[in-house]
Design a protein around this motif. Structure first.
Motif, PDB file in Angstrom:
ATOM      1  N   THR A   1       0.881  -1.074  -0.096  1.00  0.00           N
ATOM      2  CA  THR A   1       0.080   0.061  -0.081  1.00  0.00           C
ATOM      3  C   THR A   1       0.733   1.134   0.111  1.00  0.00           C
ATOM      4  O   THR A   1       2.174   1.267   0.807  1.00  0.00           O
ATOM      5  CB  THR A   1      -1.035   0.169   1.098  1.00  0.00           C
ATOM      6  OG1 THR A   1      -1.751  -1.135   1.202  1.00  0.00           O
ATOM      7  CG2 THR A   1      -1.905   1.269   1.282  1.00  0.00           C
ATOM      8  N   HIS A   2       0.494   2.234  -0.805  1.00  0.00           N
ATOM      9  CA  HIS A   2       0.966   3.633  -0.994  1.00  0.00           C
ATOM     10  C   HIS A   2      -0.045   4.828  -0.397  1.00  0.00           C
ATOM     11  O   HIS A   2      -1.268   4.403  -0.854  1.00  0.00           O
ATOM     12  CB  HIS A   2       1.489   4.022  -2.167  1.00  0.00           C
ATOM     13  CG  HIS A   2       2.465   3.142  -2.583  1.00  0.00           C
ATOM     14  ND1 HIS A   2       2.158   1.782  -3.345  1.00  0.00           N
ATOM     15  CD2 HIS A   2       3.829   3.175  -2.603  1.00  0.00           C
ATOM     16  CE1 HIS A   2       3.281   1.050  -3.812  1.00  0.00           C
ATOM     17  NE2 HIS A   2       4.364   1.927  -3.315  1.00  0.00           N
TER      18      HIS A   2
ATOM     19  N   GLU B   1       7.237  -0.779   7.294  1.00  0.00           N
ATOM     20  CA  GLU B   1       6.698   0.596   6.671  1.00  0.00           C
ATOM     21  C   GLU B   1       7.790   1.672   6.662  1.00  0.00           C
ATOM     22  O   GLU B   1       8.585   1.461   7.241  1.00  0.00           O
ATOM     23  CB  GLU B   1       5.826   1.030   7.862  1.00  0.00           C
ATOM     24  CG  GLU B   1       5.336   2.295   7.890  1.00  0.00           C
ATOM     25  CD  GLU B   1       4.235   2.680   8.968  1.00  0.00           C
ATOM     26  OE1 GLU B   1       3.398   3.482   8.857  1.00  0.00           O
ATOM     27  OE2 GLU B   1       5.073   2.741  10.326  1.00  0.00           O
TER      28      GLU B   1
ATOM     29  N   THR C   1       4.583   3.967   2.749  1.00  0.00           N
ATOM     30  CA  THR C   1       4.547   2.776   2.161  1.00  0.00           C
ATOM     31  C   THR C   1       4.629   1.497   3.131  1.00  0.00           C
ATOM     32  O   THR C   1       5.251   1.523   4.053  1.00  0.00           O
ATOM     33  CB  THR C   1       5.797   2.348   1.002  1.00  0.00           C
ATOM     34  OG1 THR C   1       6.850   2.576   1.750  1.00  0.00           O
ATOM     35  CG2 THR C   1       5.638   3.600  -0.174  1.00  0.00           C
TER      36      THR C   1
ATOM     37  N   ASP D   1       4.927  -2.868   2.681  1.00  0.00           N
ATOM     38  CA  ASP D   1       4.965  -3.881   1.625  1.00  0.00           C
ATOM     39  C   ASP D   1       3.937  -5.104   1.737  1.00  0.00           C
ATOM     40  O   ASP D   1       4.226  -6.132   1.283  1.00  0.00           O
ATOM     41  CB  ASP D   1       6.419  -4.524   1.724  1.00  0.00           C
ATOM     42  CG  ASP D   1       6.818  -5.101   2.991  1.00  0.00           C
ATOM     43  OD1 ASP D   1       6.032  -5.121   4.053  1.00  0.00           O
ATOM     44  OD2 ASP D   1       8.096  -5.320   3.042  1.00  0.00           O
TER      45      ASP D   1
END
Length: 160
Positions: free
Chosen positions: A73-74, A94, A141, A143
């Motif tokens: 996620t961004h 993160e 961000t 992962d």
């Protein structure tokens, strides 16, 4: 590895559900889950209040992209009002890149003051906390799927 986790209150549980499920609904509108090239203009971003009951003091979140396979996620978070983000951890690794303001991050007894353009990295499950400035914003961000696991309870509403 995280220390013993506090029992979640209903409010904490509601916050986690909102973060994991509720904010993901904005992705159905075209912002977010893509395999190929994408671009977003800042003025077109969709922002959601993280704590709607706080009104104008609520931090806001905008999910930019979630990988449809890995759930990496961004996202952006902006803080209209200075506040403390209590000790917490995330399942995924993160990173933060500060875009506006000066944030203080603390973990393992170390405090770092980071201004615009600064970067940090927290491995999976590392307990950390932060202090956000007025009108601050950072890019995050992870992962994997983004989650928040509060150690001592969720944030308190900033004072006027």
């Amino acid at each position: 590895m995280p220390r013993q986790r506090a029992v979640m209150s209903r409010r904490d549980a509601a916050f986690r559900v909102a973060v994991i499920l509720g904010f993901g609904t904005q992705l159905l509108d075209g912002q977010g889950s893509h395999d190929g090239y994408m671009s977003l203009k800042f003025g077109d971003l969709k922002w959601e209040k993280i704590e709607p009951a706080w009104g104008k003091h609520s931090p806001e979140i905008s999910f930019l992209r979630i990988d449809p396979k890995t759930k990496a996620t961004h996202l952006l978070i902006r803080h209209p009002k200075a506040m403390h983000i209590p000790r917490h951890w995330h399942t995924a690794n993160e990173t933060h890149t500060v875009l506006r303001g000066t944030y203080v991050f603390e973990c393992e007894g170390r405090k770092d003051e980071l201004g615009p353009g600064s970067f940090n990295y927290f491995p999976s499950k590392m307990i950390h906390e932060a202090w956000a400035p007025n009108d601050g914003m950072f890019f995050i961000t992870v992962d994997g799927a983004w989650d928040v696991n509060w150690v001592d309870g969720s944030p308190k509403r900033p004072r006027d």
